[in-house]
Design a protein around this motif. Structure first.
Motif, PDB file in Angstrom:
ATOM      1  N   ILE A  67       0.988  -0.818   0.170  1.00 16.70           N
ATOM      2  CA  ILE A  67      -0.204  -0.006   0.366  1.00 16.70           C
ATOM      3  C   ILE A  67       1.154   1.238   0.172  1.00 16.70           C
ATOM      4  O   ILE A  67       1.761   1.092   0.781  1.00 16.70           O
ATOM      5  N   SER A  68       0.730   2.546  -0.850  1.00 16.29           N
ATOM      6  CA  SER A  68       1.324   3.324  -1.430  1.00 16.29           C
ATOM      7  C   SER A  68      -0.111   4.311  -0.013  1.00 16.29           C
ATOM      8  O   SER A  68      -0.406   4.940  -1.463  1.00 16.29           O
ATOM      9  N   ASP A  69       0.163   4.647   0.781  1.00 15.33           N
ATOM     10  CA  ASP A  69      -0.714   6.407   1.220  1.00 15.33           C
ATOM     11  C   ASP A  69      -0.229   7.342   1.204  1.00 15.33           C
ATOM     12  O   ASP A  69      -0.960   8.257   2.384  1.00 15.33           O
ATOM     13  N   GLY A  70       0.749   7.568   0.452  1.00 15.33           N
ATOM     14  CA  GLY A  70       0.715   8.798   0.419  1.00 15.33           C
ATOM     15  C   GLY A  70       1.902   9.536   1.459  1.00 15.33           C
ATOM     16  O   GLY A  70       2.440  10.387   0.867  1.00 15.33           O
ATOM     17  N   ILE A  75       6.186   2.997   2.484  1.00 17.73           N
ATOM     18  CA  ILE A  75       5.442   1.994   1.252  1.00 17.73           C
ATOM     19  C   ILE A  75       5.038   1.156   3.238  1.00 17.73           C
ATOM     20  O   ILE A  75       6.580   1.034   3.528  1.00 17.73           O
ATOM     21  N   ARG A  76       4.269   0.740   2.993  1.00 18.30           N
ATOM     22  CA  ARG A  76       3.108   0.052   3.546  1.00 18.30           C
ATOM     23  C   ARG A  76       3.050  -1.358   3.229  1.00 18.30           C
ATOM     24  O   ARG A  76       3.189  -1.320   1.819  1.00 18.30           O
ATOM     25  N   ILE A 103       9.379  -3.268  -3.471  1.00 18.42           N
ATOM     26  CA  ILE A 103       8.750  -2.011  -2.846  1.00 18.42           C
ATOM     27  C   ILE A 103      10.326  -1.896  -2.917  1.00 18.42           C
ATOM     28  O   ILE A 103       9.997  -0.278  -3.206  1.00 18.42           O
ATOM     29  N   GLN A 104      11.000  -2.128  -2.611  1.00 13.96           N
ATOM     30  CA  GLN A 104      12.295  -1.508  -3.267  1.00 13.96           C
ATOM     31  C   GLN A 104      12.555  -0.552  -4.481  1.00 13.96           C
ATOM     32  O   GLN A 104      13.359  -0.369  -4.914  1.00 13.96           O
ATOM     33  N   HIS A 105      12.060  -2.058  -5.546  1.00 20.84           N
ATOM     34  CA  HIS A 105      12.133  -1.999  -7.042  1.00 20.84           C
ATOM     35  C   HIS A 105      11.433  -0.774  -6.849  1.00 20.84           C
ATOM     36  O   HIS A 105      12.024   0.264  -8.101  1.00 20.84           O
ATOM     37  N   PRO A 108      12.663   3.001  -4.496  1.00 16.32           N
ATOM     38  CA  PRO A 108      14.131   2.597  -4.068  1.00 16.32           C
ATOM     39  C   PRO A 108      14.425   3.908  -2.980  1.00 16.32           C
ATOM     40  O   PRO A 108      15.543   3.356  -2.184  1.00 16.32           O
ATOM     41  N   GLU A 109      13.989   4.609  -3.145  1.00 16.48           N
ATOM     42  CA  GLU A 109      13.950   5.657  -1.847  1.00 16.48           C
ATOM     43  C   GLU A 109      13.571   5.774  -0.602  1.00 16.48           C
ATOM     44  O   GLU A 109      13.380   6.869   0.495  1.00 16.48           O
ATOM     45  N   LYS A 110      12.129   4.712  -0.292  1.00 16.63           N
ATOM     46  CA  LYS A 110      11.740   4.965   0.747  1.00 16.63           C
ATOM     47  C   LYS A 110      11.526   4.275   1.939  1.00 16.63           C
ATOM     48  O   LYS A 110      12.698   2.927   1.374  1.00 16.63           O
ATOM     49  N   GLY A 111      11.800   4.080   2.604  1.00 20.47           N
ATOM     50  CA  GLY A 111      11.691   3.044   3.988  1.00 20.47           C
ATOM     51  C   GLY A 111      10.437   1.835   3.812  1.00 20.47           C
ATOM     52  O   GLY A 111       9.006   2.385   3.144  1.00 20.47           O
ATOM     53  N   ILE A 112      10.396   0.561   4.776  1.00 16.64           N
ATOM     54  CA  ILE A 112       8.944   0.160   4.681  1.00 16.64           C
ATOM     55  C   ILE A 112       9.020   0.248   6.505  1.00 16.64           C
ATOM     56  O   ILE A 112       9.523  -0.518   6.811  1.00 16.64           O
TER      57      ILE A 112
END
Length: 152
Positions: A67-70, A75-76, A103-105, A108-112
């Motif tokens: 889920i990408s909630d903005g 990212i979750r 998610i990393q693909h 790539p700039e976001k954590g989980i």
């Protein structure tokens, strides 16, 4: 014997009606029936989710949703499940690995960030997740927020 599995990664809009029903049946069976937890399992996040799942022919083996909630930083993913006949065969580890890779693909700039059931804390720590909250109840089940740092 380990079944032959296929990895599937699709947005909700790409799922066939049959795939969507199979996913929703599996999630309801695990999270509502098995865990005896009455809550709105199918929610608004499903409209724009990315589904990562293993199948053996048409049978669902393991599943997660992304889920990408903005949130600009995270990212979750959640709704992690392995169908009962396939438990204890390492499909949980495999589906989480594939979900993290996806998610990393894509981001790539976001954590989980996840809200993990507390009894799975060590499992998620083995992937590098770190607890960032105290244990809290969600639908009467102990959970903990965990983060895997981004920028990989």
């Amino acid at each position: 014997m380990v079944p032959e599995v296929t990895l599937n990664i699709k947005d909700t809009s790409e799922l066939t009606a049959s795939e969507l029903i199979t996913i929703m049946q599996a999630r309801t069976k695990v999270f509502v029936v098995e865990q005896n937890c009455a809550y709105q399992e199918v929610d608004d996040a499903d409209f724009n989710a990315r589904h990562v799942y293993f199948t053996n022919h048409q049978e669902l083996i393991a599943y997660t949703r992304i889920i990408s909630d903005g949130n600009p930083n995270y990212i979750r993913f959640g709704r992690v499940l392995v169908a009962a006949p396939y438990r204890k065969q390492h499909f949980g580890r495999q589906i989480v690995t594939e979900t993290i890779k996806e998610i990393q693909h894509l981001y790539p700039e976001k954590g989980i960030k996840i809200g993990a059931q507390n009894y799975l804390r060590k499992f998620y720590e083995s992937f590098g997740f770190q607890a960032v909250s105290d244990v809290y109840l969600e639908d009467d089940i102990p959970h903990i927020d965990m983060i895997l740092s981004g920028g990989h």
